[in-house]
Design a protein around this motif. Structure first.
Motif, PDB file in Angstrom:
ATOM      1  N   ASN A  29      22.102 -19.497   0.101  1.00 39.67           N
ATOM      2  CA  ASN A  29      22.976 -20.521  -0.469  1.00 39.67           C
ATOM      3  C   ASN A  29      23.952 -19.966  -1.500  1.00 39.67           C
ATOM      4  O   ASN A  29      24.790 -20.696  -2.014  1.00 39.67           O
ATOM      5  CB  ASN A  29      22.145 -21.634  -1.116  1.00 39.67           C
ATOM      6  CG  ASN A  29      21.394 -22.438  -0.086  1.00 39.67           C
ATOM      7  OD1 ASN A  29      21.875 -22.648   1.020  1.00 39.67           O
ATOM      8  ND2 ASN A  29      20.203 -22.883  -0.439  1.00 39.67           N
ATOM      9  N   SER A  30      23.837 -18.698  -1.794  1.00 40.15           N
ATOM     10  CA  SER A  30      24.685 -18.054  -2.789  1.00 40.15           C
ATOM     11  C   SER A  30      26.118 -17.936  -2.274  1.00 40.15           C
ATOM     12  O   SER A  30      26.361 -17.895  -1.070  1.00 40.15           O
ATOM     13  CB  SER A  30      24.128 -16.663  -3.092  1.00 40.15           C
ATOM     14  OG  SER A  30      25.008 -15.939  -3.908  1.00 40.15           O
ATOM     15  N   ASP A  31      27.051 -17.842  -3.207  1.00 39.70           N
ATOM     16  CA  ASP A  31      28.443 -17.652  -2.814  1.00 39.70           C
ATOM     17  C   ASP A  31      28.744 -16.176  -2.527  1.00 39.70           C
ATOM     18  O   ASP A  31      29.846 -15.840  -2.125  1.00 39.70           O
ATOM     19  CB  ASP A  31      29.389 -18.198  -3.879  1.00 39.70           C
ATOM     20  CG  ASP A  31      29.210 -17.558  -5.245  1.00 39.70           C
ATOM     21  OD1 ASP A  31      28.256 -16.775  -5.429  1.00 39.70           O
ATOM     22  OD2 ASP A  31      30.021 -17.843  -6.143  1.00 39.70           O
ATOM     23  N   ARG A  32      27.746 -15.317  -2.691  1.00 38.21           N
ATOM     24  CA  ARG A  32      27.911 -13.890  -2.384  1.00 38.21           C
ATOM     25  C   ARG A  32      27.624 -13.669  -0.903  1.00 38.21           C
ATOM     26  O   ARG A  32      26.719 -14.278  -0.343  1.00 38.21           O
ATOM     27  CB  ARG A  32      26.944 -13.056  -3.217  1.00 38.21           C
ATOM     28  CG  ARG A  32      27.205 -13.198  -4.698  1.00 38.21           C
ATOM     29  CD  ARG A  32      26.191 -12.424  -5.484  1.00 38.21           C
ATOM     30  NE  ARG A  32      26.236 -12.896  -6.866  1.00 38.21           N
ATOM     31  CZ  ARG A  32      25.220 -12.843  -7.694  1.00 38.21           C
ATOM     32  NH1 ARG A  32      24.074 -12.367  -7.300  1.00 38.21           N
ATOM     33  NH2 ARG A  32      25.357 -13.275  -8.919  1.00 38.21           N
ATOM     34  N   PRO A  33      28.387 -12.775  -0.272  1.00 36.31           N
ATOM     35  CA  PRO A  33      28.152 -12.537   1.157  1.00 36.31           C
ATOM     36  C   PRO A  33      26.843 -11.784   1.383  1.00 36.31           C
ATOM     37  O   PRO A  33      26.613 -10.733   0.793  1.00 36.31           O
ATOM     38  CB  PRO A  33      29.351 -11.688   1.581  1.00 36.31           C
ATOM     39  CG  PRO A  33      29.837 -11.050   0.331  1.00 36.31           C
ATOM     40  CD  PRO A  33      29.497 -11.986  -0.792  1.00 36.31           C
ATOM     41  N   ALA A  34      25.986 -12.341   2.199  1.00 35.55           N
ATOM     42  CA  ALA A  34      24.719 -11.699   2.557  1.00 35.55           C
ATOM     43  C   ALA A  34      24.284 -12.216   3.918  1.00 35.55           C
ATOM     44  O   ALA A  34      24.415 -13.403   4.211  1.00 35.55           O
ATOM     45  CB  ALA A  34      23.652 -12.001   1.511  1.00 35.55           C
ATOM     46  N   THR A  35      23.769 -11.329   4.731  1.00 35.58           N
ATOM     47  CA  THR A  35      23.284 -11.733   6.048  1.00 35.58           C
ATOM     48  C   THR A  35      21.911 -12.369   5.914  1.00 35.58           C
ATOM     49  O   THR A  35      21.212 -12.173   4.915  1.00 35.58           O
ATOM     50  CB  THR A  35      23.169 -10.510   6.978  1.00 35.58           C
ATOM     51  OG1 THR A  35      22.176  -9.611   6.442  1.00 35.58           O
ATOM     52  CG2 THR A  35      24.503  -9.783   7.121  1.00 35.58           C
ATOM     53  N   ALA A  36      21.533 -13.097   6.933  1.00 39.83           N
ATOM     54  CA  ALA A  36      20.197 -13.695   6.952  1.00 39.83           C
ATOM     55  C   ALA A  36      19.133 -12.603   6.904  1.00 39.83           C
ATOM     56  O   ALA A  36      18.100 -12.760   6.251  1.00 39.83           O
ATOM     57  CB  ALA A  36      20.028 -14.566   8.193  1.00 39.83           C
ATOM     58  N   ASP A  64      23.062 -19.299 -11.315  1.00 35.25           N
ATOM     59  CA  ASP A  64      23.453 -19.225 -12.728  1.00 35.25           C
ATOM     60  C   ASP A  64      23.060 -17.861 -13.292  1.00 35.25           C
ATOM     61  O   ASP A  64      22.022 -17.730 -13.945  1.00 35.25           O
ATOM     62  CB  ASP A  64      22.792 -20.350 -13.523  1.00 35.25           C
ATOM     63  CG  ASP A  64      23.301 -20.456 -14.955  1.00 35.25           C
ATOM     64  OD1 ASP A  64      24.140 -19.619 -15.372  1.00 35.25           O
ATOM     65  OD2 ASP A  64      22.855 -21.374 -15.667  1.00 35.25           O
ATOM     66  N   PRO A  65      23.876 -16.823 -13.050  1.00 35.48           N
ATOM     67  CA  PRO A  65      23.545 -15.475 -13.507  1.00 35.48           C
ATOM     68  C   PRO A  65      23.365 -15.375 -15.026  1.00 35.48           C
ATOM     69  O   PRO A  65      22.664 -14.491 -15.505  1.00 35.48           O
ATOM     70  CB  PRO A  65      24.728 -14.629 -13.049  1.00 35.48           C
ATOM     71  CG  PRO A  65      25.362 -15.398 -11.954  1.00 35.48           C
ATOM     72  CD  PRO A  65      25.103 -16.847 -12.265  1.00 35.48           C
ATOM     73  N   HIS A  66      23.951 -16.290 -15.765  1.00 42.38           N
ATOM     74  CA  HIS A  66      23.803 -16.260 -17.223  1.00 42.38           C
ATOM     75  C   HIS A  66      22.344 -16.466 -17.642  1.00 42.38           C
ATOM     76  O   HIS A  66      21.904 -15.934 -18.667  1.00 42.38           O
ATOM     77  CB  HIS A  66      24.712 -17.308 -17.883  1.00 42.38           C
ATOM     78  CG  HIS A  66      24.657 -17.278 -19.372  1.00 42.38           C
ATOM     79  ND1 HIS A  66      25.166 -16.224 -20.108  1.00 42.38           N
ATOM     80  CD2 HIS A  66      24.117 -18.138 -20.268  1.00 42.38           C
ATOM     81  CE1 HIS A  66      24.951 -16.459 -21.394  1.00 42.38           C
ATOM     82  NE2 HIS A  66      24.325 -17.609 -21.516  1.00 42.38           N
ATOM     83  N   LYS A  67      21.587 -17.205 -16.827  1.00 44.88           N
ATOM     84  CA  LYS A  67      20.157 -17.395 -17.126  1.00 44.88           C
ATOM     85  C   LYS A  67      19.431 -16.055 -17.155  1.00 44.88           C
ATOM     86  O   LYS A  67      18.541 -15.838 -17.973  1.00 44.88           O
ATOM     87  CB  LYS A  67      19.501 -18.326 -16.113  1.00 44.88           C
ATOM     88  CG  LYS A  67      19.869 -19.771 -16.277  1.00 44.88           C
ATOM     89  CD  LYS A  67      19.109 -20.621 -15.272  1.00 44.88           C
ATOM     90  CE  LYS A  67      19.687 -22.007 -15.217  1.00 44.88           C
ATOM     91  NZ  LYS A  67      18.917 -23.018 -15.845  1.00 44.88           N
TER      92      LYS A  67
END
Length: 99
Positions: A29-36, A64-67
């Motif tokens: 669900n991240s906005d970063r590109p990653a394959t399944a 939320d990378p700030h966490k």
């Protein structure tokens, strides 16, 4: 009987997971590109290194990378222990899933 047991084991081992773990779901669900496949590999690293409660906590870092920064800078013993486990997870994920 042995054939039935072996067939059952093969079927279960090759069946796709019905539910993604918290890390895999967050990765997908991240906005970063990653394959399944990459997200699945990262989840496997999490399964090896993190408790389920740690996985849920770490999954929040994807949105939320700030966490993560807050936990890393915390002086809490609980946060420091979690951060050590999280770093181990990261190193394991790189070793297992990195190029």
């Amino acid at each position: 009987m042995k054939k039935l047991v072996c067939a059952t084991v093969v079927t279960l081992a090759s069946a796709p997971a019905l539910h993604a773990g918290p890390i895999e779901a967050a990765c997908k669900n991240s906005d970063r590109p990653a394959t399944a496949a990459l997200c699945g590999c990262i989840q496997q690293a999490a399964d090896i290194t993190l408790r389920h409660s740690d996985q849920r906590r770490a999954a929040r870092f994807f949105s939320d990378p700030h966490k993560a920064q807050e936990v890393r800078q915390s002086s809490s013993d609980r946060d420091n222990a979690f951060w050590d486990r999280y770093q181990n997870f990261g190193e394991t994920a790189v070793a297992m899933c990195g190029d």
